[in-house]
Design a protein around this motif. Structure first.
Motif, PDB file in Angstrom:
ATOM      1  N   ALA A   4     -10.903 -13.432   2.292  1.00 15.21           N
ATOM      2  CA  ALA A   4      -9.689 -13.052   1.578  1.00 15.21           C
ATOM      3  C   ALA A   4      -8.629 -12.544   2.558  1.00 15.21           C
ATOM      4  CB  ALA A   4     -10.002 -11.970   0.544  1.00 15.21           C
ATOM      5  N   LEU A   5      -7.361 -12.831   2.238  1.00 12.91           N
ATOM      6  CA  LEU A   5      -6.270 -12.424   3.116  1.00 12.91           C
ATOM      7  C   LEU A   5      -6.103 -10.910   3.135  1.00 12.91           C
ATOM      8  CD1 LEU A   5      -3.604 -15.141   2.214  1.00 12.91           C
ATOM      9  CD2 LEU A   5      -5.137 -15.081   4.191  1.00 12.91           C
ATOM     10  N   TYR A   6      -6.523 -10.247   2.074  1.00 14.24           N
ATOM     11  CA  TYR A   6      -6.403  -8.793   1.990  1.00 14.24           C
ATOM     12  C   TYR A   6      -7.481  -8.260   1.055  1.00 14.24           C
ATOM     13  CZ  TYR A   6      -3.840 -10.258  -2.219  1.00 14.24           C
ATOM     14  OH  TYR A   6      -3.474 -10.861  -3.398  1.00 14.24           O
ATOM     15  N   ASP A   7      -7.769  -6.956   1.172  1.00 15.91           N
ATOM     16  CA  ASP A   7      -8.709  -6.284   0.290  1.00 15.91           C
ATOM     17  C   ASP A   7      -7.935  -5.870  -0.965  1.00 15.91           C
ATOM     18  OD1 ASP A   7     -10.110  -4.142  -1.043  1.00 15.91           O
ATOM     19  OD2 ASP A   7     -11.387  -3.958   0.721  1.00 15.91           O
ATOM     20  N   SER A   8      -8.219  -6.524  -2.080  1.00 12.65           N
ATOM     21  CA  SER A   8      -7.420  -6.329  -3.291  1.00 12.65           C
ATOM     22  C   SER A   8      -7.484  -4.898  -3.803  1.00 12.65           C
ATOM     23  CB  SER A   8      -7.877  -7.298  -4.378  1.00 12.65           C
ATOM     24  OG  SER A   8      -7.604  -8.629  -4.022  1.00 12.65           O
ATOM     25  N   ILE A   9      -8.670  -4.305  -3.799  1.00 12.82           N
ATOM     26  CA  ILE A   9      -8.808  -2.936  -4.292  1.00 12.82           C
ATOM     27  C   ILE A   9      -8.005  -1.976  -3.423  1.00 12.82           C
ATOM     28  CG2 ILE A   9     -10.417  -1.042  -4.689  1.00 12.82           C
ATOM     29  CD1 ILE A   9     -10.631  -3.186  -6.782  1.00 12.82           C
ATOM     30  N   GLU A  10      -8.110  -2.139  -2.118  1.00 13.84           N
ATOM     31  CA  GLU A  10      -7.381  -1.258  -1.204  1.00 13.84           C
ATOM     32  C   GLU A  10      -5.872  -1.463  -1.320  1.00 13.84           C
ATOM     33  OE1 GLU A  10      -8.351   1.257   0.718  1.00 13.84           O
ATOM     34  OE2 GLU A  10     -10.319   1.015  -0.219  1.00 13.84           O
ATOM     35  N   LEU A  11      -5.445  -2.728  -1.459  1.00 20.17           N
ATOM     36  CA  LEU A  11      -4.016  -2.998  -1.584  1.00 20.17           C
ATOM     37  C   LEU A  11      -3.477  -2.425  -2.894  1.00 20.17           C
ATOM     38  CD1 LEU A  11      -1.438  -4.246  -0.537  1.00 20.17           C
ATOM     39  CD2 LEU A  11      -2.133  -6.429  -1.551  1.00 20.17           C
ATOM     40  N   ARG A  12      -4.210  -2.594  -3.976  1.00 23.03           N
ATOM     41  CA  ARG A  12      -3.769  -2.029  -5.253  1.00 23.03           C
ATOM     42  C   ARG A  12      -3.640  -0.513  -5.158  1.00 23.03           C
ATOM     43  NH1 ARG A  12      -7.283  -2.985 -10.673  1.00 23.03           N
ATOM     44  NH2 ARG A  12      -8.752  -1.687  -9.489  1.00 23.03           N
ATOM     45  N   LYS A  13      -4.643   0.114  -4.545  1.00 23.16           N
ATOM     46  CA  LYS A  13      -4.611   1.570  -4.375  1.00 23.16           C
ATOM     47  C   LYS A  13      -3.429   1.989  -3.501  1.00 23.16           C
ATOM     48  CE  LYS A  13      -7.583   5.486  -3.114  1.00 23.16           C
ATOM     49  NZ  LYS A  13      -6.538   6.174  -2.331  1.00 23.16           N
ATOM     50  N   SER A  14      -3.176   1.246  -2.441  1.00 19.27           N
ATOM     51  CA  SER A  14      -2.064   1.562  -1.544  1.00 19.27           C
ATOM     52  C   SER A  14      -0.733   1.468  -2.278  1.00 19.27           C
ATOM     53  CB  SER A  14      -2.082   0.614  -0.343  1.00 19.27           C
ATOM     54  OG  SER A  14      -0.962   0.826   0.486  1.00 19.27           O
ATOM     55  N   ILE A  15      -0.558   0.426  -3.086  1.00 20.17           N
ATOM     56  CA  ILE A  15       0.680   0.264  -3.855  1.00 20.17           C
ATOM     57  C   ILE A  15       0.845   1.401  -4.850  1.00 20.17           C
ATOM     58  CG2 ILE A  15       1.825  -1.191  -5.576  1.00 20.17           C
ATOM     59  CD1 ILE A  15       0.695  -3.623  -4.116  1.00 20.17           C
ATOM     60  N   MET A  16      -0.244   1.794  -5.505  1.00 26.42           N
ATOM     61  CA  MET A  16      -0.174   2.886  -6.471  1.00 26.42           C
ATOM     62  C   MET A  16       0.119   4.211  -5.777  1.00 26.42           C
ATOM     63  SD  MET A  16      -3.295   1.762  -9.012  1.00 26.42           S
ATOM     64  CE  MET A  16      -3.170   3.223 -10.043  1.00 26.42           C
ATOM     65  N   ASP A  17      -0.412   4.400  -4.590  1.00 28.79           N
ATOM     66  CA  ASP A  17      -0.117   5.624  -3.836  1.00 28.79           C
ATOM     67  C   ASP A  17       1.356   5.671  -3.429  1.00 28.79           C
ATOM     68  OD1 ASP A  17      -2.716   6.480  -4.039  1.00 28.79           O
ATOM     69  OD2 ASP A  17      -3.326   5.746  -2.055  1.00 28.79           O
ATOM     70  N   GLN A  18       1.900   4.515  -3.070  1.00 27.66           N
ATOM     71  CA  GLN A  18       3.266   4.459  -2.572  1.00 27.66           C
ATOM     72  C   GLN A  18       4.298   4.588  -3.682  1.00 27.66           C
ATOM     73  OE1 GLN A  18       4.035   1.120  -0.037  1.00 27.66           O
ATOM     74  NE2 GLN A  18       6.210   1.573   0.207  1.00 27.66           N
ATOM     75  N   PHE A  19       4.044   3.937  -4.823  1.00 27.24           N
ATOM     76  CA  PHE A  19       5.025   3.921  -5.906  1.00 27.24           C
ATOM     77  C   PHE A  19       4.697   4.880  -7.052  1.00 27.24           C
ATOM     78  CE2 PHE A  19       5.531  -0.214  -3.860  1.00 27.24           C
ATOM     79  CZ  PHE A  19       6.915  -0.336  -3.786  1.00 27.24           C
ATOM     80  N   GLY A  20       3.540   5.531  -6.980  1.00 24.40           N
ATOM     81  CA  GLY A  20       3.078   6.322  -8.116  1.00 24.40           C
ATOM     82  C   GLY A  20       2.211   5.465  -9.012  1.00 24.40           C
ATOM     83  N   GLU A  21       1.325   6.094  -9.768  1.00 21.80           N
ATOM     84  CA  GLU A  21       0.335   5.330 -10.532  1.00 21.80           C
ATOM     85  C   GLU A  21       0.968   4.385 -11.547  1.00 21.80           C
ATOM     86  OE1 GLU A  21      -2.363   8.134 -12.248  1.00 21.80           O
ATOM     87  OE2 GLU A  21      -3.608   8.225 -10.441  1.00 21.80           O
ATOM     88  N   GLU A  22       1.893   4.898 -12.358  1.00 21.36           N
ATOM     89  CA  GLU A  22       2.452   4.077 -13.431  1.00 21.36           C
ATOM     90  C   GLU A  22       3.293   2.928 -12.897  1.00 21.36           C
ATOM     91  OE1 GLU A  22       4.367   6.102 -16.593  1.00 21.36           O
ATOM     92  OE2 GLU A  22       2.764   7.596 -16.856  1.00 21.36           O
ATOM     93  N   THR A  23       4.182   3.215 -11.959  1.00 23.87           N
ATOM     94  CA  THR A  23       5.013   2.153 -11.390  1.00 23.87           C
ATOM     95  C   THR A  23       4.188   1.246 -10.487  1.00 23.87           C
ATOM     96  OG1 THR A  23       6.955   3.595 -11.447  1.00 23.87           O
ATOM     97  CG2 THR A  23       7.056   1.666  -9.992  1.00 23.87           C
ATOM     98  N   GLY A  24       3.265   1.839  -9.719  1.00 22.26           N
ATOM     99  CA  GLY A  24       2.462   1.070  -8.782  1.00 22.26           C
ATOM    100  C   GLY A  24       1.608   0.014  -9.454  1.00 22.26           C
ATOM    101  N   ILE A  25       0.996   0.361 -10.586  1.00 25.53           N
ATOM    102  CA  ILE A  25       0.139  -0.620 -11.267  1.00 25.53           C
ATOM    103  C   ILE A  25       0.985  -1.756 -11.836  1.00 25.53           C
ATOM    104  CG2 ILE A  25       0.139   0.456 -13.557  1.00 25.53           C
ATOM    105  CD1 ILE A  25      -2.879  -1.141 -11.755  1.00 25.53           C
ATOM    106  N   LYS A  26       2.239  -1.456 -12.184  1.00 23.27           N
ATOM    107  CA  LYS A  26       3.137  -2.508 -12.659  1.00 23.27           C
ATOM    108  C   LYS A  26       3.556  -3.425 -11.508  1.00 23.27           C
ATOM    109  CE  LYS A  26       4.975   0.303 -16.446  1.00 23.27           C
ATOM    110  NZ  LYS A  26       6.161   1.027 -16.961  1.00 23.27           N
ATOM    111  N   VAL A  27       3.810  -2.827 -10.344  1.00 24.76           N
ATOM    112  CA  VAL A  27       4.144  -3.633  -9.167  1.00 24.76           C
ATOM    113  C   VAL A  27       2.977  -4.547  -8.815  1.00 24.76           C
ATOM    114  CG1 VAL A  27       4.644  -3.552  -6.695  1.00 24.76           C
ATOM    115  CG2 VAL A  27       5.787  -1.954  -8.243  1.00 24.76           C
ATOM    116  N   TRP A  28       1.763  -3.999  -8.838  1.00 21.75           N
ATOM    117  CA  TRP A  28       0.568  -4.794  -8.562  1.00 21.75           C
ATOM    118  C   TRP A  28       0.413  -5.930  -9.578  1.00 21.75           C
ATOM    119  CZ3 TRP A  28      -3.068  -6.156  -5.251  1.00 21.75           C
ATOM    120  CH2 TRP A  28      -4.220  -6.767  -5.741  1.00 21.75           C
TER     121      TRP A  28
END
Length: 464
Positions: A218-242
């Protein structure tokens, strides 16, 4: 849920050896034995006792199936012959005249849409940016209508269009080529998809990322990337970005990526290409390569039709401009591809639908992990489901036997739901809501017992 208990014997190998809470997931009624299904008796009509699967539910979000797929054990699934006996024999017989009738509906609908687009060129030049909203709407409508052609092309590949092999292959070859898909390549890979539905190693399309696999490509670790996005944008916005990222990657990029590099295909086949028959990378199981033996020549035969259509599209772009070619052909094609991925993705994926390794998989088990959904409710009149020949609302029956033509799939579905209600999967969740849940909640799986389960421990239930 019948019982919960603590035990560490079932802990996934990749997790710390902490005590796991296991839950026995049960469904409401017992599963009748095979002799009852084919006309026998079951000792006074008493339903046999069964116990649902015992599984660690930590981090598992339930879909509209309410965990039903997780309640099933290997022993709950009948053999193929038992299923076939309950389906009316007529369902397995394609009728050429009827198939051609449905083909005419899709052809006429697509031609009318295209004629409207051609007439609009004189007043709405697609090269002008201000006309973009119109041409986007045109692509959405025309692509949605043309998806019916793809469904029938797909039936040709399955042998469900006609008993006349030459007619069937001619129709299938022409339609696939128009969609830039090599006919025989897709015929082969899609048959493999049916044989290995929800198989972790040999499945074909939408095989999930395996958290337990250290050799993942895989090009990236999906769980880690999702967590990173949620950490960066906040949980509610981050999960929407993901979720938005996953929707784009699957619906827009996914189909050409699958054809060109075998994206989301089974890892044991290596990287594959539908236009070139040899594996792009060394397969872990060489005997299971996607295009073995005579299929290699058929792949090249398919390329001729695709090359002709691609050359015609290129010439069109050169002569009349890329804007016109994209407006009338490229845009609707992208929409058809998006519909194709939407159907395939949602038919086999949801937050509580498991996958299996080779030791725990068989054909019937894979077929019955297909999900029927309420595509008839996508619009108030069921027009989209009609235009798409009910491909998404009768797909369990199709996956059991792909030679059942679409116009007989409802009768087969009725027989399956009547005789196998405990293992038949139907999720009433509205399609947009189900798609959004899958985009957010289906990132990667981990092994728990005989199941590979979607891991959502890092996401609150209310966010999914």
């Amino acid at each position: 849920v019948a019982a919960t208990l603590n035990a560490d014997a079932f802990a996934p190998s990749s997790l710390p050896m902490a005590r796991q809470q296991l839950t026995r997931v049960d469904i409401a009624t017992g599963i009748p034995s095979a002799d009852v299904l084919v006309g026998g008796s079951n000792d006074g009509n008493k339903e046999p006792e069964r116990k649902g699967a015992l599984i660690d539910l930590d981090g598992i979000k339930f879909s509209g199936l309410k965990g039903k797929a997780l309640s099933l054990t290997h022993e709950d699934f009948p053999d193929s012959g038992t299923v076939r006996k309950v389906i009316p024999a007529d369902c397995f017989e394609p009728e050429t005249a009827k198939s051609l009738g449905y083909l005419s509906v899709s052809v006429i609908g697509t031609v009318l849409c295209t004629a409207f687009g051609i007439n609009a060129l004189s007043v709405l030049d697609p090269a002008q940016f201000w006309t973009l909203p119109f041409w986007l709407a045109y692509s959405a409508v025309t692509g949605t209508v043309a998806m019916g052609l793809w469904v029938l092309a797909h039936e040709c590949g399955h042998g469900a269009f006609s008993k006349n092999r030459k007619l069937q292959d001619t129709v299938g070859y022409i339609l696939h080529s128009l969609f830039l898909v090599p006919y025989y390549s897709w015929q082969r890979s899609h048959a493999v998809h049916h044989r290995y539905t929800n198989h972790m190693e040999l499945g074909e399309t939408h095989v999930p990322e395996n958290m337990n696999n250290e050799d993942s490509t895989a090009l990236y670790d999906s769980i880690e990337l999702r967590k990173s996005i949620m950490d960066q944008f906040g949980e509610e916005t981050g999960i929407k970005v993901w979720g938005g990222l996953q929707a784009f990657l699957h619906l827009i990029i996914g189909w050409p990526a699958y054809l060109l590099i075998g994206a989301t295909g089974g890892p044991d086949r290596g990287r594959t290409n539908h236009y070139f028959p040899n594996p792009l990378t060394e397969p872990k199981q060489p005997k299971k390569e996607l295009f073995p033996g005579n299929w290699k020549e058929k792949v090249y035969q398919s390329d001729i039709g695709v090359a002709f259509v691609a050359a015609a599209a290129l010439a069109w772009a050169v002569c009349d401009g890329p804007a016109e070619m994209m407006a009338l052909y490229g845009g609707p094609l992208i929409v058809v591809n998006a519909w194709l991925v939407l159907y395939t993705w949602l038919q086999h994926t949801d937050v509580d639908v498991p996958h299996f390794s080779d030791n725990d998989h068989n054909f019937v088990k894979g077929a019955f992990h297909t999900i029927d959904r309420p595509y008839d409710k996508l619009d108030p009149w069921g027009v989209i489901d009609f235009l798409h020949h009910k491909i998404g609302s009768t797909h369990v029956a199709h996956h059991y036997d792909s030679t059942i033509p679409h116009y007989k799939a409802q009768a087969a579905t009725d027989a399956i739901t009547e005789n196998f209600p405990e293992i038949y999967l139907y999720d009433p969740t509205p399609i947009p809501e189900a798609l959004w849940r899958v985009c957010k909640g289906c990132a990667a799986v981990e092994k728990r017992g005989e199941y590979y389960i979607w891991n959502n421990k890092d996401v609150k239930d209310e966010l999914l």
